[in-house]
Motif scaffolding. Structure first.
Motif, PDB file in Angstrom:
ATOM      1  N   LEU A 175      26.020 154.905  43.571  1.00  0.00           N
ATOM      2  CA  LEU A 175      24.844 154.920  42.687  1.00  0.00           C
ATOM      3  C   LEU A 175      24.932 153.783  41.668  1.00  0.00           C
ATOM      4  N   ILE A 176      26.156 153.539  41.155  1.00  0.00           N
ATOM      5  CA  ILE A 176      26.355 152.451  40.191  1.00  0.00           C
ATOM      6  C   ILE A 176      26.057 151.111  40.861  1.00  0.00           C
ATOM      7  N   ARG A 177      26.478 150.986  42.123  1.00  0.00           N
ATOM      8  CA  ARG A 177      26.245 149.725  42.846  1.00  0.00           C
ATOM      9  C   ARG A 177      24.751 149.455  42.992  1.00  0.00           C
ATOM     10  N   GLU A 178      23.979 150.523  43.263  1.00  0.00           N
ATOM     11  CA  GLU A 178      22.521 150.358  43.396  1.00  0.00           C
ATOM     12  C   GLU A 178      21.927 149.837  42.092  1.00  0.00           C
ATOM     13  N   GLN A 179      22.493 150.290  40.946  1.00  0.00           N
ATOM     14  CA  GLN A 179      21.922 149.922  39.652  1.00  0.00           C
ATOM     15  C   GLN A 179      22.422 148.579  39.132  1.00  0.00           C
ATOM     16  N   THR A 180      23.709 148.263  39.389  1.00  0.00           N
ATOM     17  CA  THR A 180      24.287 147.076  38.742  1.00  0.00           C
ATOM     18  C   THR A 180      24.795 146.023  39.714  1.00  0.00           C
TER      19      THR A 180
END
Length: 589
Positions: free
Chosen positions: A93-98
């Motif tokens: 999820l973090i990868r999708e955002q950042t």
């Protein structure tokens, strides 16, 4: 909630003043970037905080805010198949955002707040329930049913409950407790990571955790609910052993913690596990796995959190009645995080700079394993087995982390660099390893595998020990000076090493050996030994005995598929007798 300001920054340690109302182990948000930290020491209104993110750029005067809650994990549907960092932030999820780089201070919920789960009640309005009782279920993956339990500290009467689609934050049931207060039960609950989840009773482990790895199952078994350590120098195959156990161990749920290991090793796990087929279900192994990825290039302090995060998730599934296997790779990196923080706090160092409380912290972690009776009226039994890798610098087993671990664990699989370099895997040294569960699991093996399993295992170990002593003599006086019976012993010990203990992790059949096949392999090797020894007594030639063609078939038996185990065993057993008899007849005995 307490608010203060930064007074000092020293690497992952931040000292804040004005924190008089804060409590030990409270989670805090540091600076305007809202970095996550945890209070580990309080003096007056000054709090020492270990920050789980990079602290470069922070300076005195920046704000610090306590949340008032201890470091906790979210427990509920959606955990399985998840890949988290050390403080349970979902990395995908973090990868999708950042993008590919982890951004500091990012706040992401651990469990998906949007996804709806189909909840099926298993109690009805009016039923009396207590902490640990299962009030309903959610089909989390195709083969794992997630049991929704009454949270700890709640006891009362179910007021309302209904089947339907819920997110983890929706109220699925309400309970009126003994004080008449209404308690809302959601699919999700939280638990502080440093506190072990409670249970009714801890039982002595008696059943082995079957791994399909011959050197482990036969010689050094681990009981379900037991603790094991895998120490070894760099390159001796610790990670390979842990991967094999994660893939093949007879556990319903696997929690794999990559604690401070190199990024490429964790990448292997992340790439391999989704593609691996679970031997039990034929589906992806990730459907029953939780990964905590905390590599060596992440902040040191986060390693400590990763160990506690992983074991709390494992305890949660144990409470549902599942058998859980937790792999921690490696506890040495965690100990380094303790040493770093202890040094920053200017505490009196213990041996080799590690804190004096190293042994007690390790013990607190390992003692959370066990075979337990969970809370609740049902009396469910679950098991949590912990396998910790230890990476002693230069393979020196006398260093503090290894020694402290050995005083706690009951199984010691000592990995040997010399075996690894000679391409013998798993490189478990049979002379220095041990298992204290051998006696407690003996009855199970004798009842479920073969009545003389224990006797056969003892003979294998004796032959391997005799070999070590005989090799010393051979080095001094040469092979010619050794008697024929001792020469036979050396040959049989070589057969045990090369045909039985050596196992190919990348071979479709040899990667996993069921217990029945392990038992058959032992019987073949020992029956050849017994018949050859009897032939020697009758004057047979040792050179001809050890060169019989049947020895090749015994060696290749490990590559026989499961459906042909018995047929091939009977054929080889017959050949052993026939070939030895033919040899004796040729020699006219």
């Amino acid at each position: 909630m307490s608010k203060g300001t930064i007074k000092k920054v020293a690497g992952p340690l931040v000292v804040a003043e004005g924190m008089r109302n804060a409590n030990m182990f409270d989670v805090v948000r540091v600076s305007d970037q809202r970095l996550i930290g945890e209070i580990i020491e309080i003096h007056g209104d000054e709090a020492s905080i270990q920050v789980y993110e990079e602290t470069s750029g922070l300076g005195p005067g920046e704000p610090v805010e306590s949340t008032g809650f201890p470091m906790s994990v979210e427990l509920g549907p959606g955990l399985l198949g998840g890949i988290y960092d050390g403080i349970q932030r979902p990395l995908d999820l973090i990868r999708e955002q950042t993008g590919n780089n982890l951004k500091r201070g990012i706040e992401v919920p651990s469990l998906d707040r949007e996804k709806k789960w189909h909840f099926v009640p298993s109690v009805q309005a009016g039923d009396e329930v207590e902490a640990g009782d299962i009030i309903g279920t959610v089909q989390e993956t195709e083969f794992i049913v997630h049991k929704i339990m009454v949270p700890y500290g709640i006891k009362g009467t179910v007021q309302s409950i209904r089947e339907g689609e819920y997110t983890v934050e929706d109220t699925a049931a309400t309970i009126i407790d003994e004080n008449g207060t209404e308690k809302q039960i959601k699919l999700m609950q939280t638990w502080p990571v440093r506190a072990g989840r409670p249970y009714k009773e801890k039982k002595a482990p008696f059943m082995p955790l079957i791994t399909g790895q011959r050197v482990i199952d036969t010689l050094f078994p681990l009981a379900k609910g037991g603790v094991a350590a895998v120490p070894g120098p760099f390159g001796s195959g610790k990670t390979v052993v842990q991967h094999q156990l994660a893939k093949w161990a007879e556990a319903d749920i696997v929690v794999y913690i990559g604690c401070g290991e190199r990024g490429n090793e964790m990448t292997d796990v992340l790439n391999e596990f989704p593609e691996l087929k679970d031997p039990k279900t034929g589906e992806s192994l990730m459907q029953r796995t939780v990964l905590i990825a905390n590599t060596s290039d992440m902040p040191v302090a986060a390693r400590e959190a990763s160990i506690y995060t992983g074991i709390t998730i494992a305890e949660y599934f144990r409470d549902m009645g599942y058998s859980v296997a937790l792999m921690a790779d490696s506890t040495s990196r965690w100990a380094e995080a303790l040493r770093e923080m202890s040094g920053r706090l200017e505490e009196m160092p213990g041996e080799e700079g590690y804190p004096a409380y190293l042994a007690s912290r390790l013990a607190q972690f390992y003692e959370r394993a066990g075979h337990v009776v969970a809370l609740g009226k049902e009396g469910r039994e679950g098991a949590l087995s912990v396998i910790g890798a230890v990476s002693p610098p230069g393979g020196d087993l006398s260093e503090p982390v290894t020694q402290a671990t050995l005083r706690i664990v009951k199984v010691f699989w000592s990995l040997d660099a010399a075996l690894a370099y000679s391409r013998h895997f798993p490189a478990v040294n049979w002379l220095t390893s041990y298992s204290l569960y051998t006696d407690t699991t003996a009855q199970w093996f004798n009842s479920n595998v073969g009545s003389n399993w224990t006797e056969h295992r003892a003979r294998l170990m004796r032959l391997l020990q005799d070999e070590a002593e005989l090799e010393e003599i051979v080095k001094l006086v040469g092979m010619d000076a050794v008697s024929a019976s001792d020469r036979l012993k050396l040959e049989i010990a070589r057969s045990i090493r090369e045909d039985f203990l050596h196992q190919d992790a990348f071979h479709d059949i040899d990667t996993y050996t069921p217990l029945e096949k392990q038992y058959s392999m032992i019987r073949l090797i020992l029956s050849f030994y017994d018949e050859a020894a009897a032939a020697l007594d009758r004057g047979a030639d040792i050179e001809k005995l050890v060169s019989l063609p049947v020895r090749e078939r015994i060696g290749r038996y490990k590559y026989v598929s499961t459906d042909r185990i018995e047929e091939e065993f009977n054929q080889i057993s017959g050949e052993v007798s026939n070939q030895i008899q033919e040899l004796l007849q040729k020699e006219d005995f």
